[in-house]
Scaffold this motif. Structure first.
Motif, PDB file in Angstrom:
ATOM      1  N   LYS A   1     -29.528  40.464  44.950  1.00 37.02           N
ATOM      2  CA  LYS A   1     -30.932  40.092  44.380  1.00 37.02           C
ATOM      3  C   LYS A   1     -30.768  39.795  42.455  1.00 37.02           C
ATOM      4  O   LYS A   1     -31.409  38.628  42.215  1.00 37.02           O
ATOM      5  N   LEU A   2     -30.803  41.194  41.963  1.00 40.26           N
ATOM      6  CA  LEU A   2     -30.949  41.245  40.831  1.00 40.26           C
ATOM      7  C   LEU A   2     -29.933  40.228  40.285  1.00 40.26           C
ATOM      8  O   LEU A   2     -29.873  40.164  39.347  1.00 40.26           O
ATOM      9  N   ALA A   3     -28.343  40.948  40.775  1.00 37.64           N
ATOM     10  CA  ALA A   3     -27.059  40.247  40.076  1.00 37.64           C
ATOM     11  C   ALA A   3     -26.677  38.743  40.064  1.00 37.64           C
ATOM     12  O   ALA A   3     -26.018  38.087  39.392  1.00 37.64           O
ATOM     13  N   ALA A   4     -27.342  38.082  42.051  1.00 36.43           N
ATOM     14  CA  ALA A   4     -27.028  36.535  41.927  1.00 36.43           C
ATOM     15  C   ALA A   4     -28.113  36.004  41.789  1.00 36.43           C
ATOM     16  O   ALA A   4     -27.443  34.922  41.943  1.00 36.43           O
ATOM     17  N   LEU A   5     -29.423  36.053  42.098  1.00 37.76           N
ATOM     18  CA  LEU A   5     -30.569  35.545  41.353  1.00 37.76           C
ATOM     19  C   LEU A   5     -30.995  35.256  40.627  1.00 37.76           C
ATOM     20  O   LEU A   5     -31.095  36.683  39.736  1.00 37.76           O
ATOM     21  N   ASP A   6     -32.007  34.099  40.022  1.00 37.20           N
ATOM     22  CA  ASP A   6     -33.175  34.068  39.175  1.00 37.20           C
ATOM     23  C   ASP A   6     -33.798  34.919  39.549  1.00 37.20           C
ATOM     24  O   ASP A   6     -34.756  34.263  40.303  1.00 37.20           O
ATOM     25  N   GLN A   7     -34.361  35.591  38.750  1.00 39.77           N
ATOM     26  CA  GLN A   7     -36.259  36.615  38.890  1.00 39.77           C
ATOM     27  C   GLN A   7     -36.910  35.509  39.273  1.00 39.77           C
ATOM     28  O   GLN A   7     -38.012  35.795  39.832  1.00 39.77           O
ATOM     29  N   LEU A   8     -37.177  34.282  38.181  1.00 39.27           N
ATOM     30  CA  LEU A   8     -38.145  33.579  38.306  1.00 39.27           C
ATOM     31  C   LEU A   8     -38.078  32.541  39.929  1.00 39.27           C
ATOM     32  O   LEU A   8     -39.039  32.476  40.441  1.00 39.27           O
TER      33      LEU A   8
ATOM     34  N   ILE B   1     -29.787  56.819  59.971  1.00 38.65           N
ATOM     35  CA  ILE B   1     -30.214  55.383  60.299  1.00 38.65           C
ATOM     36  C   ILE B   1     -31.158  55.056  58.941  1.00 38.65           C
ATOM     37  O   ILE B   1     -30.941  54.195  58.508  1.00 38.65           O
ATOM     38  N   ASN B   2     -32.013  56.096  58.789  1.00 33.89           N
ATOM     39  CA  ASN B   2     -32.567  55.806  57.519  1.00 33.89           C
ATOM     40  C   ASN B   2     -32.273  55.871  56.006  1.00 33.89           C
ATOM     41  O   ASN B   2     -32.254  54.540  55.269  1.00 33.89           O
ATOM     42  N   SER B   3     -31.280  56.309  56.003  1.00 38.80           N
ATOM     43  CA  SER B   3     -30.528  56.714  54.657  1.00 38.80           C
ATOM     44  C   SER B   3     -29.786  55.396  54.865  1.00 38.80           C
ATOM     45  O   SER B   3     -29.432  55.215  53.928  1.00 38.80           O
ATOM     46  N   LEU B   4     -28.855  54.824  55.960  1.00 41.17           N
ATOM     47  CA  LEU B   4     -28.413  53.990  55.583  1.00 41.17           C
ATOM     48  C   LEU B   4     -29.227  52.964  55.758  1.00 41.17           C
ATOM     49  O   LEU B   4     -28.611  51.678  54.814  1.00 41.17           O
ATOM     50  N   ALA B   5     -30.652  52.926  56.050  1.00 45.77           N
ATOM     51  CA  ALA B   5     -31.505  51.519  55.827  1.00 45.77           C
ATOM     52  C   ALA B   5     -32.209  51.613  54.402  1.00 45.77           C
ATOM     53  O   ALA B   5     -31.904  49.838  53.697  1.00 45.77           O
ATOM     54  N   LYS B   6     -32.152  52.787  53.787  1.00 40.48           N
ATOM     55  CA  LYS B   6     -32.649  52.592  52.418  1.00 40.48           C
ATOM     56  C   LYS B   6     -31.388  52.232  51.119  1.00 40.48           C
ATOM     57  O   LYS B   6     -31.727  51.627  50.486  1.00 40.48           O
ATOM     58  N   VAL B   7     -29.695  52.381  51.805  1.00 37.88           N
ATOM     59  CA  VAL B   7     -28.617  51.788  51.805  1.00 37.88           C
ATOM     60  C   VAL B   7     -28.728  50.199  51.320  1.00 37.88           C
ATOM     61  O   VAL B   7     -28.185  49.837  50.185  1.00 37.88           O
ATOM     62  N   GLU B   8     -29.245  50.055  52.847  1.00 38.14           N
ATOM     63  CA  GLU B   8     -29.216  48.478  53.017  1.00 38.14           C
ATOM     64  C   GLU B   8     -30.058  47.845  51.764  1.00 38.14           C
ATOM     65  O   GLU B   8     -29.493  46.392  51.149  1.00 38.14           O
ATOM     66  N   SER B   9     -31.168  48.371  51.591  1.00 37.56           N
ATOM     67  CA  SER B   9     -32.672  48.108  51.279  1.00 37.56           C
ATOM     68  C   SER B   9     -32.165  47.388  50.013  1.00 37.56           C
ATOM     69  O   SER B   9     -31.589  46.848  49.074  1.00 37.56           O
ATOM     70  N   LEU B  10     -31.235  48.906  49.399  1.00 40.45           N
ATOM     71  CA  LEU B  10     -30.764  48.867  47.569  1.00 40.45           C
ATOM     72  C   LEU B  10     -29.988  47.748  47.295  1.00 40.45           C
ATOM     73  O   LEU B  10     -29.854  47.360  46.263  1.00 40.45           O
ATOM     74  N   ALA B  11     -28.689  48.301  48.346  1.00 43.96           N
ATOM     75  CA  ALA B  11     -27.476  47.466  48.487  1.00 43.96           C
ATOM     76  C   ALA B  11     -28.118  45.358  48.358  1.00 43.96           C
ATOM     77  O   ALA B  11     -27.635  44.769  47.102  1.00 43.96           O
ATOM     78  N   SER B  12     -29.437  45.214  48.850  1.00 39.10           N
ATOM     79  CA  SER B  12     -30.230  43.996  49.131  1.00 39.10           C
ATOM     80  C   SER B  12     -30.676  43.393  47.968  1.00 39.10           C
ATOM     81  O   SER B  12     -30.470  42.825  46.694  1.00 39.10           O
TER      82      SER B  12
END
Length: 240
Positions: free
Chosen positions: A91-98, A76-87
């Motif tokens: 964000k880096l790929a789809a959203l404007d950082q500013l 579960i902790n590994s999945l949570a880390k993967v989900e956080s990393l995917a999120s």
């Protein structure tokens, strides 16, 4: 599994109690003390052996359950880390950082999707382009931090001015776009009215934000590039 273990334990105790009773009561009724003592000793020894075996088995099962719990917790902790990393990657790929709005690439992909939807269902689609006026002067006078504050303030105002089904995009620099499915001309003016009047305080100075705007409706059969080009022409006509 624990419920099954406790049920088994209860059933075992019940069966052992019945076994003791089956040995003891006939001897008590016959009043044969010798036979009674012999059977009782044998029963106690058998019960002690069964209790020892069952206790070892239960301890082993509890250990296995504890290990399974730890493994599940790690997964579960590994999945949570993967989900956080995917999120974060999303964000880096789809959203404007500013500004936190969608970036140009995501906006162009969504525009193509909305055009396909408009073609299938025959529904209107409006593209609104906006360009901040005087951002360079703000950067030169107050610094780029002030310019970033201005951009973030405008992006926040734009995001709150549109509907949940709309999409706000930062195309780059001081250029923004809003995709407005099923939006009439008077509704576009309502969106613009909610954006106007924005003021930002930079270095104890109140800066009134002005922006140029241009919008157009989708015409059946045109490509996303053609639609954006027409909206861009409206924008620069308004800027002039």
């Amino acid at each position: 599994r624990q419920w099954w273990l406790w049920s088994t334990t209860f059933a075992l105790i019940l069966l052992l109690t019945i076994a003791v009773a089956s040995f003891a009561f006939p001897a008590l009724l016959s009043l044969e003390q010798t036979t009674y003592s012999f059977y009782l000793n044998q029963a106690v020894r058998a019960l002690v052996g069964i209790v020892l075996v069952s206790s070892v088995y239960l301890i082993y099962q509890q250990h296995m359950i504890s290990r399974l719990r730890n493994e599940l917790a790690d997964q579960i902790n590994s999945l949570a880390k993967v989900e956080s990393l995917a999120s974060e990657v999303y964000k880096l790929a789809a959203l404007d950082q500013l500004t936190g709005l969608y970036n140009r690439r995501s906006g162009e992909q969504r525009l193509a999707q909305e055009i396909s939807r408009a073609q299938r269902h025959g529904r209107p689609l409006t593209v609104l382009l906006m360009d901040l006026d005087g951002l360079k002067q703000v950067n030169d006078r107050h610094g780029h931090a002030a310019g970033d504050t201005l951009l973030k303030g405008f992006a926040d105002r734009l995001q709150r001015a549109i509907r949940g089904s709309d999409l706000a995009v930062r195309l780059g620099g001081d250029e923004f776009m809003a995709l407005l499915p099923e939006c009439r001309a008077e509704e576009v003016r309502h969106v613009l009215a909610r954006i106007e009047g924005l003021e930002v305080i930079c270095n104890d100075e109140r800066i009134s934000l002005q922006f140029s705007r241009g919008w157009t409706d989708y015409k059946p059969g045109e490509s996303p590039q053609e639609l954006l080009q027409r909206a861009d022409q409206e924008l620069y006509a308004n800027k002039r």
